[in-house]
Scaffold this motif. Structure first.
Motif, PDB file in Angstrom:
ATOM      1  N   VAL A  82       0.977  -1.022   0.049  1.00  0.00           N
ATOM      2  CA  VAL A  82      -0.025   0.157   0.024  1.00  0.00           C
ATOM      3  C   VAL A  82       0.879   1.197  -0.029  1.00  0.00           C
ATOM      4  CG1 VAL A  82      -1.601   1.194   1.561  1.00  0.00           C
ATOM      5  CG2 VAL A  82      -2.023  -0.989   0.988  1.00  0.00           C
ATOM      6  N   VAL A  83       1.952   1.206   0.886  1.00  0.00           N
ATOM      7  CA  VAL A  83       2.655   2.074   0.812  1.00  0.00           C
ATOM      8  C   VAL A  83       3.519   2.582  -0.445  1.00  0.00           C
ATOM      9  CG1 VAL A  83       5.037   3.380   2.090  1.00  0.00           C
ATOM     10  CG2 VAL A  83       3.143   2.376   3.411  1.00  0.00           C
ATOM     11  N   LYS A  84       3.827   1.526  -1.035  1.00  0.00           N
ATOM     12  CA  LYS A  84       4.897   1.562  -2.283  1.00  0.00           C
ATOM     13  C   LYS A  84       3.769   2.082  -3.476  1.00  0.00           C
ATOM     14  CE  LYS A  84       8.201  -1.964  -1.215  1.00  0.00           C
ATOM     15  NZ  LYS A  84       8.586  -3.257  -1.746  1.00  0.00           N
ATOM     16  N   GLN A  85       2.480   1.712  -3.461  1.00  0.00           N
ATOM     17  CA  GLN A  85       1.528   2.235  -4.458  1.00  0.00           C
ATOM     18  C   GLN A  85       1.408   3.536  -4.237  1.00  0.00           C
ATOM     19  OE1 GLN A  85      -0.766   0.781  -7.086  1.00  0.00           O
ATOM     20  NE2 GLN A  85       0.833  -0.725  -6.759  1.00  0.00           N
ATOM     21  N   ALA A  86       1.035   4.087  -3.028  1.00  0.00           N
ATOM     22  CA  ALA A  86       0.856   5.625  -2.747  1.00  0.00           C
ATOM     23  C   ALA A  86       2.108   6.498  -3.213  1.00  0.00           C
ATOM     24  CB  ALA A  86       0.858   5.884  -1.331  1.00  0.00           C
ATOM     25  N   LEU A  87       3.384   5.770  -3.042  1.00  0.00           N
ATOM     26  CA  LEU A  87       4.484   6.383  -3.725  1.00  0.00           C
ATOM     27  C   LEU A  87       4.675   6.339  -5.210  1.00  0.00           C
ATOM     28  CD1 LEU A  87       7.639   7.669  -3.357  1.00  0.00           C
ATOM     29  CD2 LEU A  87       8.314   5.351  -2.967  1.00  0.00           C
ATOM     30  N   ALA A  88       4.100   5.210  -5.739  1.00  0.00           N
ATOM     31  CA  ALA A  88       4.477   5.107  -7.211  1.00  0.00           C
ATOM     32  C   ALA A  88       3.407   5.921  -8.052  1.00  0.00           C
ATOM     33  CB  ALA A  88       4.449   3.709  -7.755  1.00  0.00           C
ATOM     34  N   ARG A  89       2.274   6.240  -7.424  1.00  0.00           N
ATOM     35  CA  ARG A  89       1.102   6.696  -8.254  1.00  0.00           C
ATOM     36  C   ARG A  89       0.557   8.165  -7.977  1.00  0.00           C
ATOM     37  NH1 ARG A  89      -3.657   2.600  -6.986  1.00  0.00           N
ATOM     38  NH2 ARG A  89      -4.878   3.878  -8.337  1.00  0.00           N
ATOM     39  N   THR A  90       1.584   8.738  -7.017  1.00  0.00           N
ATOM     40  CA  THR A  90       1.483  10.171  -6.867  1.00  0.00           C
ATOM     41  C   THR A  90       2.861  11.095  -7.020  1.00  0.00           C
ATOM     42  OG1 THR A  90       2.168   9.583  -4.588  1.00  0.00           O
ATOM     43  CG2 THR A  90      -0.185   9.734  -4.965  1.00  0.00           C
ATOM     44  N   SER A  91       2.870  12.330  -6.729  1.00  0.00           N
ATOM     45  CA  SER A  91       4.110  13.041  -6.760  1.00  0.00           C
ATOM     46  C   SER A  91       4.079  14.071  -5.851  1.00  0.00           C
ATOM     47  CB  SER A  91       3.814  13.716  -8.305  1.00  0.00           C
ATOM     48  OG  SER A  91       5.196  14.540  -8.491  1.00  0.00           O
ATOM     49  N   SER A  92       5.055  14.472  -5.151  1.00  0.00           N
ATOM     50  CA  SER A  92       5.198  15.413  -4.147  1.00  0.00           C
ATOM     51  C   SER A  92       6.702  15.458  -4.008  1.00  0.00           C
ATOM     52  CB  SER A  92       4.825  14.723  -2.884  1.00  0.00           C
ATOM     53  OG  SER A  92       5.414  13.442  -2.388  1.00  0.00           O
ATOM     54  N   GLY A  93       6.963  16.709  -3.244  1.00  0.00           N
ATOM     55  CA  GLY A  93       8.358  17.068  -2.988  1.00  0.00           C
ATOM     56  C   GLY A  93       9.417  16.148  -2.313  1.00  0.00           C
ATOM     57  N   ILE A  94       8.427  15.669  -1.041  1.00  0.00           N
ATOM     58  CA  ILE A  94       8.860  14.623  -0.157  1.00  0.00           C
ATOM     59  C   ILE A  94       7.870  13.325   0.215  1.00  0.00           C
ATOM     60  CG2 ILE A  94      10.887  15.813   0.753  1.00  0.00           C
ATOM     61  CD1 ILE A  94       9.128  16.648   2.966  1.00  0.00           C
ATOM     62  N   PHE A  95       8.189  12.111   0.452  1.00  0.00           N
ATOM     63  CA  PHE A  95       7.526  11.248   0.825  1.00  0.00           C
ATOM     64  C   PHE A  95       7.751  10.327   2.190  1.00  0.00           C
ATOM     65  CE2 PHE A  95       5.543   7.033   0.756  1.00  0.00           C
ATOM     66  CZ  PHE A  95       4.626   7.192   0.215  1.00  0.00           C
ATOM     67  N   GLY A  96       6.782  10.415   2.627  1.00  0.00           N
ATOM     68  CA  GLY A  96       6.960   9.601   4.038  1.00  0.00           C
ATOM     69  C   GLY A  96       5.991   8.428   4.209  1.00  0.00           C
TER      70      GLY A  96
END
Length: 486
Positions: free
Chosen positions: A393-407
Motif C-alpha cells: 500500500v505504501v509503495k502504491q501511494a509512492l508510485a502513483r502520486t507526486s510530491s516534494g517529499i514522501f513519508g
C-alpha cells in the motif's frame, strides 16, 4: 545598531527616511566589490565563516531560546530540536565535506577528447539573496545561509519581520560573527522586500507561500535571476484500514501539532475510511492527552500562533465540518487547542488553503484508489504521507502520486537528514537544499574542457571537407563512452 555602527545591517527604511530613495544600493555595491575581489573563494575563508556561524549559535543559545519563546511560544526542547541542533548539524556536515564538495569533478570522455582534461568546476554565483519565513525563523534562515557561505557567495539575508524577536537577534548579533564585507542583513516588510527585489541578484532563495513565491519569481525574471522556491501546500496523509491506529495517531499528532502546526511539511489533512476514522479518533485523543496533558493550554510543549492575523484566520477554520477533538481557543494567548475536524467537505475553506496551524481535518474515502484520486486532483504537495501495515500500500501511494517529499509510516525526521534534499515540485516549489544539495544549489556547475595548444594534426579529422570515410570516423570518436573513461 545603525548602518554606520555595523556594515552588516541595513535599517528598516519605513522608520528611517534619511536612507533616501534607495537604502540598499551602497550595501549591494559593497558586497559585489567584495565578491569581485575573490575574498570568498578560498576554502579557508568559507570554513572560517561556517565556524563563526556555529559560534553564533553556541554563544547565543539562551538568547535564541528567549526569542523563539517570545515569537512562537517554543519550549527549549522544541527550539533545540527544530532550530538549533538541526542548523548546527548542517554546519558540521558542511565543514566536514567542504573541501571534497569544492573539488573539480572529473567526467567521462569520448575518444575525441581523450587527451584533454574534462571536469566540472563548482563556482559561487556571486551575490545571493535569502528571503526567510517566520515559522522556523532560525532553521529556515540559517540552513540556506550555510549552503550559500559554503559555496563561496556574498549574501544578503532577509529574515521575516513577523517573527520580531528572532529578527532582532539575527539583525543585531549575527553580523558580529560574519565578515561584514560580504554579508548583510536587511530589515523591513513586504514594501522593503519589493524594493530589494528590484535589484539584480545572482541567485534568490525564497521560503514562503506560493502566492509570494510567484511575486519573487516574477521579480527575478526581469533580471533572468535563477531561483529556488521553497513553498508549501496541502500535504495529504493517507491512513490505510490495515494499520495500528495508536501508532498512526502518535506519529501524526506529533508532527501535526509540533510548533503549533506551523510547519510546511506537516500533514494538512487525513484521508481514511469511516471505519478507520472511528478507530483513529480515540487514538488521536489519547496521543494529544499524553503529549500535552488534560489541559493543552498549560502545556509547556505546545506553542502559540505567531500573530493576531493568523490566529483569527485559524479560528475561522474551526467552523468547518464538525469538531471531534479540541476546538478551544484563547485570543489573549493566541492559543488554539490541538484540534481534529470530521465530516469535512472538499469545498470548505479548511480544504482549500494550507492550514498552518494545529487543526487536522479528516476526509473519508473508500480506499487507496479514491485517496490517490483526491490527491492527484490537487496541486502537487510539498509532502505526502501514507500509513499502512502493508508495504504494498505504501509503495502504491509512492508510485502513483507526486510530491516534494514522501513519508511511509513516518514523517518530520526526513528534514533532519543532510543526505536528502528538501524541496517541492510544481505548486509546492522548485529546487532543493540541505547538505550537499545546499552547496550545489548555490553553486554554478561550470563545464570545463582543457586541451593542449599543440597536436593540431589530431584535430584535422574533425575539419571539413567530410568524405564518407571521415564521417564514419567522426561518428565513432564522438560517440558517448561505453564505459567510464576519466
Amino acid at each position: 545598531m545603525s548602518c554606520e555602527e555595523g556594515k552588516g545591517l541595513v535599517k528598516d527604511s519605513r522608520s528611517d527616511p534619511t536612507l533616501g530613495m534607495d537604502p540598499f544600493e551602497d550595501t549591494l555595491r559593497r558586497l559585489r566589490e567584495a565578491f569581485s575581489s575573490g575574498l570568498t573563494r578560498p576554502a579557508e575563508f568559507r570554513a572560517a565563516q561556517l565556524k563563526a556561524l556555529g559560534s553564533f549559535l553556541q554563544d547565543n543559545r539562551e538568547l535564541l531560546h528567549q526569542a523563539l519563546a517570545q515569537d512562537l511560544g517554543k519550549s527549549v526542547a522544541e527550539s533545540e530540536m527544530s532550530e538549533i541542533i538541526t542548523t548546527k548539524g548542517e554546519i558540521d556536515w558542511a565543514l566536514r565535506y567542504l573541501r571534497s564538495w569544492m573539488k573539480d569533478e572529473k567526467v567521462s570522455k569520448n575518444l575525441a577528447t581523450q587527451l584533454d582534461s574534462a571536469f566540472i568546476r563548482k563556482e559561487p554565483f556571486g551575490l545571493v539573496l535569502i528571503i526567510a519565513p517566520w515559522n522556523y525563523p532560525l532553521n529556515l534562515t540559517l540552513v540556506p545561509l550555510v549552503g550559500a557561505l559554503a559555496a563561496g557567495n556574498c549574501v544578503v539575508l532577509k529574515p521575516s519581520e513577523i517573527s520580531q524577536s528572532s529578527e532582532k537577534v539575527l539583525a543585531e548579533v549575527l553580523p558580529r560573527y560574519l565578515d561584514q564585507s560580504c554579508f548583510a542583513v536587511v530589515l523591513g516588510g513586504p514594501e522593503e522586500t519589493g524594493r530589494l527585489l528590484e535589484h539584480k541578484f545572482d541567485y534568490i532563495f525564497f521560503t514562503g507561500s506560493p502566492r509570494v513565491g510567484k511575486i519573487v519569481m516574477t521579480a527575478a525574471s526581469k533580471h533572468l535571476t535563477p531561483v529556488t522556491l521553497e513553498l508549501g501546500g496541502k500535504n495529504p496523509c493517507y491512513v490505510d484500514d490495515d494499520c495500528d491506529p495508536q501508532t498512526v495517531a502518535n506519529r501524526v499528532a506529533f508532527f501535526r501539532y509540533f510548533n503549533a502546526g506551523q510547519t510546511c511539511v506537516a500533514p494538512d489533512y487525513v484521508l481514511c475510511s469511516p471505519e478507520t476514522q472511528e478507530r483513529l479518533l480515540p487514538a488521536l485523543q489519547n496521543a494529544i492527552t499524553r503529549f500535552y496533558g488534560e489541559d493543552p493550554r498549560s502545556s509547556p510543549d505546545l506553542g502559540r500562533i505567531i500573530n493576531e492575523k493568523h490566529f483569527q484566520r485559524l479560528r475561522g477554520l474551526l467552523g468547518c465540518g464538525r469538531v471531534a477533538i479540541g476546538g478551544q481557543s484563547d485570543e489573549s494567548e493566541r492559543y488554539i487547542a490541538p484540534t481534529v475536524l470530521v465530516d469535512v467537505q472538499d469545498a470548505e475553506p479548511v480544504m482549500q488553503e494550507e492550514i498552518f496551524g494545529p487543526i487536522l481535518p479528516i476526509m473519508n474515502v473508500r480506499g487507496l484508489d479514491e485517496a490517490i484520486d483526491v490527491i492527484n486532483r490537487r496541486e502537487k504537495p510539498l509532502a505526502l504521507y501514507a500509513f499502512s501495515n502493508s508495504s504494498q500500500v505504501v509503495k502504491q501511494a509512492l508510485a502513483r502520486t507526486s510530491s516534494g517529499i514522501f513519508g511511509g509510516n513516518k514523517g518530520f525526521f526526513h528534514v533532519t537528514l543532510p543526505t536528502m534534499p528538501l524541496g517541492g515540485v510544481g505548486h509546492s516549489g522548485m529546487g532543493g537544499y540541505h547538505g550537499k544539495f545546499s552547496f550545489d544549489t548555490f553553486s554554478h556547475h561550470r563545464s570545463c574542457l582543457l586541451s593542449c595548444a599543440g597536436l593540431e594534426k589530431l584535430n584535422d579529422i574533425t575539419y571539413p571537407p567530410y568524405p564518407n570515410w571521415k564521417q564514419k570516423v567522426i561518428n565513432y570518436i564522438l560517440s558517448p563512452p561505453s564505459c567510464t573513461i576519466l
